[in-house]
Motif scaffolding. Structure first.
Motif, mmCIF file in Angstrom:
data_model
loop_
_atom_site.group_PDB
_atom_site.id
_atom_site.type_symbol
_atom_site.label_atom_id
_atom_site.label_comp_id
_atom_site.label_asym_id
_atom_site.label_seq_id
_atom_site.Cartn_x
_atom_site.Cartn_y
_atom_site.Cartn_z
ATOM 1 N N GLY A 139 -0.602 3.647 3.888
ATOM 2 C CA GLY A 139 -1.097 4.430 2.758
ATOM 3 C C GLY A 139 -1.080 5.914 3.037
ATOM 4 O O GLY A 139 -0.680 6.719 2.181
ATOM 5 N N ALA A 140 -1.505 6.300 4.224
ATOM 6 C CA ALA A 140 -1.495 7.716 4.586
ATOM 7 C C ALA A 140 -0.073 8.255 4.619
ATOM 8 O O ALA A 140 0.202 9.367 4.156
ATOM 9 N N GLY A 141 0.845 7.441 5.142
ATOM 10 C CA GLY A 141 2.237 7.875 5.175
ATOM 11 C C GLY A 141 2.811 8.054 3.788
ATOM 12 O O GLY A 141 3.544 9.009 3.517
ATOM 13 N N GLY A 142 2.446 7.160 2.862
ATOM 14 C CA GLY A 142 2.941 7.277 1.501
ATOM 15 C C GLY A 142 2.474 8.536 0.810
ATOM 16 O O GLY A 142 3.239 9.208 0.102
ATOM 17 N N LEU A 143 1.213 8.892 1.017
ATOM 18 C CA LEU A 143 0.683 10.096 0.386
ATOM 19 C C LEU A 143 1.394 11.351 0.877
ATOM 20 O O LEU A 143 1.632 12.288 0.115
ATOM 21 N N VAL A 182 1.822 11.944 10.233
ATOM 22 C CA VAL A 182 1.853 11.324 11.566
ATOM 23 C C VAL A 182 0.461 11.300 12.181
ATOM 24 O O VAL A 182 0.012 10.288 12.748
ATOM 25 N N VAL A 183 -0.271 12.409 12.042
ATOM 26 C CA VAL A 183 -1.598 12.501 12.661
ATOM 27 C C VAL A 183 -2.569 11.526 12.004
ATOM 28 O O VAL A 183 -3.363 10.861 12.682
ATOM 29 N N VAL A 184 -2.523 11.418 10.670
ATOM 30 C CA VAL A 184 -3.405 10.468 9.982
ATOM 31 C C VAL A 184 -3.082 9.044 10.416
ATOM 32 O O VAL A 184 -3.986 8.223 10.631
ATOM 33 N N ALA A 185 -1.797 8.724 10.560
ATOM 34 C CA ALA A 185 -1.407 7.390 11.013
ATOM 35 C C ALA A 185 -1.964 7.097 12.406
ATOM 36 O O ALA A 185 -2.453 6.000 12.679
ATOM 37 N N VAL A 186 -1.902 8.088 13.285
ATOM 38 C CA VAL A 186 -2.495 7.931 14.625
ATOM 39 C C VAL A 186 -3.995 7.716 14.504
ATOM 40 O O VAL A 186 -4.592 6.882 15.208
ATOM 41 N N GLY A 187 -4.640 8.456 13.620
ATOM 42 C CA GLY A 187 -6.081 8.320 13.428
ATOM 43 C C GLY A 187 -6.485 6.940 12.950
ATOM 44 O O GLY A 187 -7.529 6.420 13.352
ATOM 45 N N THR A 188 -5.661 6.314 12.088
ATOM 46 C CA THR A 188 -6.007 4.962 11.622
ATOM 47 C C THR A 188 -6.015 3.968 12.777
ATOM 48 O O THR A 188 -6.875 3.085 12.838
ATOM 49 N N GLN A 189 -5.054 4.113 13.695
ATOM 50 C CA GLN A 189 -5.007 3.208 14.844
ATOM 51 C C GLN A 189 -6.183 3.468 15.793
ATOM 52 O O GLN A 189 -6.805 2.536 16.301
ATOM 53 N N GLN A 232 0.823 -1.207 0.000
ATOM 54 C CA GLN A 232 0.000 0.000 0.000
ATOM 55 C C GLN A 232 0.858 1.259 0.000
ATOM 56 O O GLN A 232 0.501 2.270 -0.628
ATOM 57 N N LEU A 233 1.999 1.208 0.675
ATOM 58 C CA LEU A 233 2.920 2.344 0.677
ATOM 59 C C LEU A 233 3.419 2.638 -0.733
ATOM 60 O O LEU A 233 3.490 3.805 -1.156
ATOM 61 N N VAL A 234 3.740 1.593 -1.489
ATOM 62 C CA VAL A 234 4.205 1.771 -2.858
ATOM 63 C C VAL A 234 3.124 2.404 -3.726
ATOM 64 O O VAL A 234 3.390 3.305 -4.534
ATOM 65 N N ILE A 235 1.874 1.949 -3.572
ATOM 66 C CA ILE A 235 0.771 2.506 -4.368
ATOM 67 C C ILE A 235 0.626 4.000 -4.112
ATOM 68 O O ILE A 235 0.539 4.804 -5.052
ATOM 69 N N GLN A 275 -9.621 11.922 9.340
ATOM 70 C CA GLN A 275 -9.316 11.242 8.083
ATOM 71 C C GLN A 275 -8.805 9.826 8.336
ATOM 72 O O GLN A 275 -9.229 8.871 7.674
ATOM 73 N N GLY A 276 -7.878 9.679 9.265
ATOM 74 C CA GLY A 276 -7.328 8.354 9.554
ATOM 75 C C GLY A 276 -8.384 7.396 10.074
ATOM 76 O O GLY A 276 -8.455 6.238 9.656
ATOM 77 N N ALA A 277 -9.237 7.880 10.988
ATOM 78 C CA ALA A 277 -10.288 7.021 11.539
ATOM 79 C C ALA A 277 -11.276 6.605 10.458
ATOM 80 O O ALA A 277 -11.657 5.431 10.355
ATOM 81 N N ALA A 278 -11.688 7.550 9.619
ATOM 82 C CA ALA A 278 -12.654 7.241 8.566
ATOM 83 C C ALA A 278 -12.049 6.296 7.528
ATOM 84 O O ALA A 278 -12.732 5.405 7.007
ATOM 85 N N TRP A 279 -10.770 6.479 7.200
ATOM 86 C CA TRP A 279 -10.102 5.618 6.211
ATOM 87 C C TRP A 279 -10.128 4.168 6.669
ATOM 88 O O TRP A 279 -10.488 3.264 5.903
ATOM 89 N N THR A 280 -9.745 3.923 7.919
ATOM 90 C CA THR A 280 -9.763 2.556 8.429
ATOM 91 C C THR A 280 -11.186 2.021 8.468
ATOM 92 O O THR A 280 -11.458 0.895 8.042
#
Length: 472
Positions: A153-157, A320-327, A28-31, A380-385
């Motif tokens: 994915g969020a980190g890649g973007l 970083v914030v989006v990554a926290v939101g996914t968790q 997903q990071l590559v995409i 965004q992170g919470a909604a994505w997950t």
């Protein structure tokens, strides 16, 4: 009594997600990196290969159009031909096309390479998502796996801009392609070694060739229209021809599907309410949340004159914030249920976008944007997950690939429609825009994003019940 006393001890135990999830997250990071990393390299690519201003956009658009058009095909191929096989094939496509891209000497060759990379993305995305949905049991394990995958994915973007800026300044534009070669090659080897074997092909299930061709052609032309028409005009010959052919092919696709013994998109999926809601959420998510980086990049580079590297650094906090939101989103699903978590994430995102709009000023500092960035990123992170958990919940294992293909297709189409609408709302601002109206246009677009996210939250709140997504 002693057995009963020990029984609760079993429930908190959580199985380790394992090395395969790291490989899936890197996929997903590559995409996401491939989509975003070329933005900062565009000026150097344009001057190095002799692109015209009109054609340079296709370095990005070719990837978007090919990815959006082939997602349904990629999703069904993962179900029928094997998820591990499709993951490995897609990774090899990335590696080979990236090598050719770095060696390209003409605009046409590079655009063709980007289209092939987009096809690789359309195969890799549903293969990755369906592997997660079949390797991890529905519930907390799958939710945690999707959170890790979403964070990658969020980190890649967000890291794509920074990595692209550093590579271009140090090694030139070709390095943004060469960097993919060893990574994608390693993914292919790791995927073949670590993922469960697909087993023999089920010869009793036929591949819907007619459905695949009509759906791929119709959706590709639709995405092409949505990417091209806002800049060129909706009444140009290419736009009109694309619109007519797209409608014709998608109509033919609907007819073919009703007569096919093994349709590309089984009709039973359209009776799955949870999947339909997830598709609507992915479209609105991409139209709103995913459009924010475009306008923030304009704000940083055009309004405040940030360099490519400085712009990339400015996106580190959102990453970083989006990554926290996914968790946080994965945990919130277990605690509050899917619908409540999605409503909360959307509400948080709407508040963050509104605060971000207020912080966008001609003399404003970066810290003034942080309250909005933090709220927006968490939502965004919470909604994505949450939306990918919803898309896979209750779907049979044999349909996981096409279910992810449907949801990711609406993600692509929603993003193209949303950005086109937002650019129009903002008064047509673009990469070459300037003057006092630019900031007003950017601010207007961000406030429109806040309104769109808020409307999505209200729509979800109005749903009394979403099948398959109401509990942990």
């Amino acid at each position: 009594m002693s057995a009963n006393a020990k029984q609760p001890v079993k429930t908190p135990l959580r199985k380790p997600l394992g090395l395969p999830l790291i490989v899936l997250a890197l996929g997903q990071l590559v995409i996401s990196l491939d989509y975003n990393i070329v933005y900062v390299a565009l000026p150097d690519i344009g001057s190095g290969l002799g692109f015209s201003d009109h054609d340079l956009q296709w370095v990005v658009s070719a990837y978007v159009v090919a990815t959006g058009g082939f997602l349904l095909l990629g999703g069904r191929a993962a179900d029928l031909l094997g998820r591990r096989r499709m993951f490995v094939l897609a990774a090899l496509l990335y590696a080979g096309s990236s090598l050719v891209g770095g060696l390209s000497e003409t605009p046409g060759m590079l655009i063709a390479v980007r289209a092939v990379q987009g096809i690789g993305g359309s195969l890799l995305f549903p293969a990755t998502l369906s592997l997660i949905s079949t390797m991890y049991d529905e519930g907390p394990d799958r939710n945690r796996a999707l959170a890790v995958w979403g964070a990658a994915g969020a980190g890649g973007l967000c890291f794509g801009s920074l990595l692209g800026g550093v590579l271009v300044e140090a090694f030139g534009w070709s390095s943004v392609f060469f960097v993919n070669v060893p990574v994608a090659g390693a993914l292919a080897v790791a995927g073949w070694s670590l993922f469960p074997a697909d087993g023999p092909w089920d010869r009793s299930r036929r591949f819907d060739v007619a459905g695949a061709l009509t759906a791929t052609g119709g959706i590709t032309l639709l995405v092409f229209l949505l990417v091209q028409a806002p800049a060129e005009g909706w009444d140009t010959p290419s736009a009109l021809v694309s619109a007519v052919l797209s409608v014709g092919l998608l109509t033919l696709f609907a007819v073919v599907e009703t007569r096919s013994r093994d349709p590309l998109v089984p009709a039973r999926l359209f009776a799955h309410r949870g999947l339909l809601v997830a598709m609507g959420v992915t479209a609105l998510f991409s139209a709103t949340f995913s459009s924010v980086p475009y306008f923030l990049t304009l704000y940083f580079q055009t309004v405040h004159g940030y360099s490519a590297v400085a712009t990339g650094l400015a996106f580190l906090v959102p990453a970083v914030v989006v990554a926290v939101g996914t968790q946080a989103g994965a945990r919130a699903v277990s605690a509050f249920g899917m619908r409540r978590m999605l409503v909360g994430g959307m509400a948080l995102g709407a508040a963050g976008a509104a605060a971000l709009g207020l912080g966008l000023t001609s003399d404003g500092s970066y810290p003034a944007l942080l309250p909005g960035i933090v709220l927006l990123g968490l939502g965004q992170g919470a909604a994505w997950t949450g939306m990918w958990i919803a898309a896979s919940a209750g779907v049979a294992p044999g349909d996981q690939g096409i279910a992810s293909g449907l949801a990711s297709t609406t993600l692509q189409v929603g993003g193209a429609v949303g950005l086109a609408v937002l650019v129009a709302v903002a008064g047509g601002v673009g990469q070459n825009a300037s003057g006092p109206g630019l900031l007003d246009g950017i601010r207007t677009a961000v406030f429109a994003i806040a309104a769109g996210i808020g409307c999505c939250a209200l729509a979800l709140l109005a749903l009394r019940r979403t099948t398959g997504t109401s509990g942990p």
